[in-house]
Enzyme design. Structure first.
Site, short mmCIF file in Angstrom:
data_model
loop_
_atom_site.label_atom_id
_atom_site.label_comp_id
_atom_site.label_asym_id
_atom_site.label_seq_id
_atom_site.Cartn_x
_atom_site.Cartn_y
_atom_site.Cartn_z
N GLY A 1 2.94 -2.31 -19.02
CA GLY A 1 4.26 -2.33 -18.53
C GLY A 1 4.25 -3.96 -17.94
O GLY A 1 3.55 -4.83 -18.12
N SER A 2 5.10 -3.88 -16.85
CA SER A 2 5.47 -5.43 -16.49
C SER A 2 4.32 -6.22 -15.74
O SER A 2 4.43 -7.39 -15.61
CB SER A 2 6.67 -5.06 -15.25
OG SER A 2 7.77 -4.55 -15.95
N THR A 3 3.11 -5.56 -15.30
CA THR A 3 2.16 -6.16 -14.83
C THR A 3 1.57 -7.17 -16.04
O THR A 3 1.01 -8.21 -15.65
CB THR A 3 0.78 -5.44 -14.43
OG1 THR A 3 0.66 -4.40 -15.57
CG2 THR A 3 1.07 -4.75 -13.17
N PHE A 4 1.86 -6.95 -17.33
CA PHE A 4 1.52 -8.00 -18.40
C PHE A 4 2.19 -9.18 -18.32
O PHE A 4 1.84 -10.22 -18.89
CB PHE A 4 1.79 -7.03 -19.76
CG PHE A 4 0.55 -6.95 -20.43
CD1 PHE A 4 -0.55 -6.28 -19.95
CD2 PHE A 4 0.61 -7.63 -21.69
CE1 PHE A 4 -1.55 -5.96 -20.73
CE2 PHE A 4 -0.58 -7.14 -22.54
CZ PHE A 4 -1.61 -6.45 -22.03
N LYS A 5 3.57 -9.09 -17.66
CA LYS A 5 4.35 -10.33 -17.49
C LYS A 5 3.40 -11.64 -16.74
O LYS A 5 4.01 -12.59 -17.12
CB LYS A 5 5.56 -10.20 -16.94
CG LYS A 5 6.60 -9.24 -17.82
CD LYS A 5 7.77 -8.90 -16.91
CE LYS A 5 8.36 -8.05 -17.64
NZ LYS A 5 9.38 -7.15 -17.04
#
Lengths: 593, 136
Positions: free
Chosen positions: A306-310
């Protein structure tokens, strides 16, 4: 009479005839003594013969006895000693402070030599009276066989040993064995792993130790004693491990989550300080480890993060040179791709700068960054960060990331915000550590490692400026954005939340989510990275009807951080650091003014 | 002369036999002792490792936490409870409230020895220094 007298006289007279010699005549005692050693051939011949005969008889007897012993060895009473420990010794496992995580203790096991058992029925009756948990039928089968070795019962208590001994049954024996003990129970079970009843490592570090030559030594028939073996120290800190496990357990209860896991990594050395995956198991009962639920989620599980990949997407965009911290991205409307429409969870509907994309967790902005870099650039960057390959650690267990079958533009768009690519959480943590520690990718380890050793094996993956930008946006997110719940004052925390829909049978559903939180502390000079993951948390009281990471994984991370920071030696600062991000200020990044 | 040599040889032979006998039995005795000590050491080592395991079992964080919750009022450490050296205030000057009150009431300050019996303690050092004079 006369003759006698004459003879006597002669005998007496003879010495007299010698004349003056009489004065030199030795005393009677000396003469007797001298006669003992008088070497006269006519006298000594007989004596030597007798002596020789005596020796021949004596040695003959010895030879005879030797021959008899060689021919009939059965007559010799052989004294049997219990062999030293059948289950061989294993080295102790310690944590980074020297606390025992696994050790051997000696136990006694009962075996039988059925070929020597006189009355199997009687023996079965008497043994089962002392050990009622044995199956009498199987025991009878064992004792009635004509084999010469059978285990009856492993790991007896001293009391039971005494009782069995007092039965006085022939053909039974005891032998000392090593038994593996994990005194802390389930603590760090996934890292330590387990050993079976023969003291062979079957998972975790236990198996790793066997792979390091212990198994070879055993195979060569060497009897290993525990004091021959140097204890194995791990990078795990038991106190931190416990604090984290305790908080995650509370989190499961509070948010009614299916599972929870977390990991703390030293960003400067790659050492794993703590690894928790709940539900876990007690390694003292190896069978528990087989539960499907008890997998090591941090190492073996693969998840769409999820967004931690951003953070990765942002670093890629900045490091490619195609974007700067001041670049703007159009997030006024969603991106349409075929029948898919990519939108934002917290829509801003305006043009955003790079830091704003990060703190508002804009899918559109991240997707535009990845599209700007292009598919080959995106793949090359993730490859460089170790995201696309299987991550191998000391633990024998590992999982390969699940890549899209065909990497299309849509894949790049979704992977930019953490969907469509499932990786092991440890892999994601390793990559994020490289993003914040100045750009050095260091493979994670479960064994102690010095900063020198770490820098020797590190590969430089991004520039220090990009690293500073990531630290800056993560810190900004903790002051302005979704990561506020974990921003414990004094530790200068930076963080990123992630809430991913879990893919079910029919593609993604938004029924179940996986919430993650990636924290870095202190953000100006990163030392520790902390990842918390909750599987399927529910909206509960106090989360305002949300089940996003900012409402559950975030606060949990805050609780863990507050509890473990003193253990990790982090000192809370009453004043924020002066000029933590000089380059960002120089560039006039959004949020610095 | 050869007889003397014979004599010496016999004594040496008998002597060495006796010596050998003694050494041999001493060796047997000592090696028994060594074996016994080795066994004892092994037993002690086993006991030590068992005790180590037990110690750690009793000190396992989970158990300690349960005990701490059950038997003490202590709660989890919060960050605001940690302070640096600089934040610790200086030691305040001790306030002699009774003395101040006496002063404000205009009482004699305990300078005269006969003032109050309560001041006996103040008096002691001065008299004590007088007491054991250098007569000895």
């Amino acid at each position: 009479m006369k003759i006698d007298h004459r003879l006597f006289d002669m005998a007496r007279a003879e010495p007299l005839a010698v004349g003056p010699d009489v004065l030199l005549r030795p005393s009677l005692f000396v003469r007797i003594f001298q006669s003992l050693f008088r070497m006269r051939i006519h006298k000594s011949g007989g004596r030597i013969l007798w002596l020789g005969f005596g020796f021949i008889v004596f040695y003959g007897l010895i030879v005879w006895k030797l021959a008899m012993l060689a021919l009939y060895p059965g007559e010799v009473q052989k004294i049997a000693f219990p062999s030293e420990a059948t289950a061989t010794a294993r080295p102790d496992i310690l944590d980074r402070n020297g606390t025992v995580l696994a050790t051997d203790i000696k136990t006694v096991s009962l075996f039988a030599e059925p070929c020597k058992v006189l009355d199997a029925d009687e023996a079965v009756e008497m043994i089962t009276a002392v050990l009622p948990d044995l199956d009498p039928r199987r025991l009878r089968e064992k004792l009635a066989s004509d084999r010469c070795f059978e285990w009856i019962k492993r790991e007896l208590s001293p009391q039971k040993q005494k009782e069995i001994h007092n039965l006085g049954l022939p053909g039974l024996g005891f032998t000392a064995e090593n038994k593996r003990i994990y005194p802390n129970g389930s603590e760090a079970a996934h890292v330590i792993g387990t050993a079976d009843i023969d003291n062979t490592g079957i998972s975790g570090i236990e198996k790793y130790i066997d792979g390091q030559g212990l198994a070879d030594l055993k195979g060569a028939g060497l009897n290993i004693q525990s004091d021959d073996l140097k204890p194995v120290a791990l990078s795990i800190d038991l106190r931190v491990q416990h604090a984290m496990r305790d908080e995650l357990q509370k989190a499961i209860e509070k948010y009614k989550a299916r599972a929870a896991s977390g990991v703390i990594l030293d960003a400067t050395t790659g050492e794993v300080i703590s690894l928790v995956s709940l539900p876990d198991f007690d390694p003292n009962f190896p069978a528990e480890a087989q539960k499907v639920d008890a997998i090591n989620r941090i190492v073996v599980g693969t998840y769409e993060m999820g967004s931690t990949f951003k953070a990765l997407t942002t670093a890629m965009a900045l490091d490619s040179g195609k974007f700067t911290i001041n670049s703007t991205l159009d997030a006024r409307a969603g991106i349409r791709y075929g029948r898919f429409k990519i939108g934002d969870f917290h829509p801003q509907n305006r043009i955003l700068t790079v830091p704003e994309v990060f703190i508002h967790s804009s899918n559109i902005g991240s997707a535009r960054m990845a599209l700007g870099v292009g598919i080959p650039g995106h793949q090359a960057f993730l490859k460089k960060m170790g995201i696309l390959d299987r991550l191998q650690t000391e633990l024998p267990e590992s999982a390969a990331p699940q890549l899209p079958k065909r990497w299309s533009e849509l894949s790049t768009i979704t992977i930019a915000y953490g969907h469509g690519l499932a990786v092991s959480p440890l892999q994601a943590v390793m990559a994020t550590a490289a993003l914040v520690n100045g750009g050095y990718l260091i493979p994670p380890t479960f064994l102690p490692r010095t900063p020198e050793q770490a820098s020797a094996m590190a590969t430089k993956v991004i520039s220090p400026e990009t690293s500073e930008a990531i630290r800056y946006v993560m810190r900004l997110n903790a002051t302005e954005g979704t990561a506020r719940a974990a921003a414990i004052p004094g530790y200068f925390v930076g963080g990123k939340t992630g809430t991913a829909d879990q893919s079910g049978k029919s593609g993604y559903d938004n029924k179940t989510v996986l919430t993650t939180f990636m924290a870095v502390t202190p953000a100006d000079k990163p030392r520790y990275l902390l990842l918390t993951m909750l599987d399927d948390p529910q909206a509960v009281e106090g989360t305002y009807g949300y089940r996003t990471a900012g409402q559950n994984a975030g606060p949990v991370t805050g609780l863990i951080l507050e509890r473990v920071a003193p253990l990790l030696g982090l000192v809370p600062r009453s004043e924020p650091p002066v000029m933590p991000f000089p380059t960002m200020v120089k560039l006039g990044a959004w949020g610095t003014k | 002369m050869p007889r003397i040599f014979h004599l010496i040889a016999v004594f040496v032979l008998v002597g060495s036999a006796v010596y050998l006998y003694r050494v041999k039995y001493e060796t047997i005795y000592l090696s028994e002792q060594v074996a016994k000590l080795k066994r004892d050491i092994a037993r002690e080592k086993d006991a030590i490792s068992t005790l180590h395991a037990e110690w750690q079992q009793l000190n396992s964080p989970e158990r300690l936490q349960k005990l701490a919750h059950a038997n003490s009022q202590l709660t989890t450490l919060r960050v605001h409870q940690i302070a640096g050296w600089a934040e610790i205030p200086d030691r305040s000057t001790t306030v002699d409230m009774i003395g101040d009150k006496l002063l404000s009431l205009g009482e004699d300050h305990p300078s005269s020895p006969s003032a109050h019996s309560g001041h006996a303690r103040v008096k002691v050092p001065s008299t004590a220094s007088e007491g054991p004079s250098n007569e000895n």
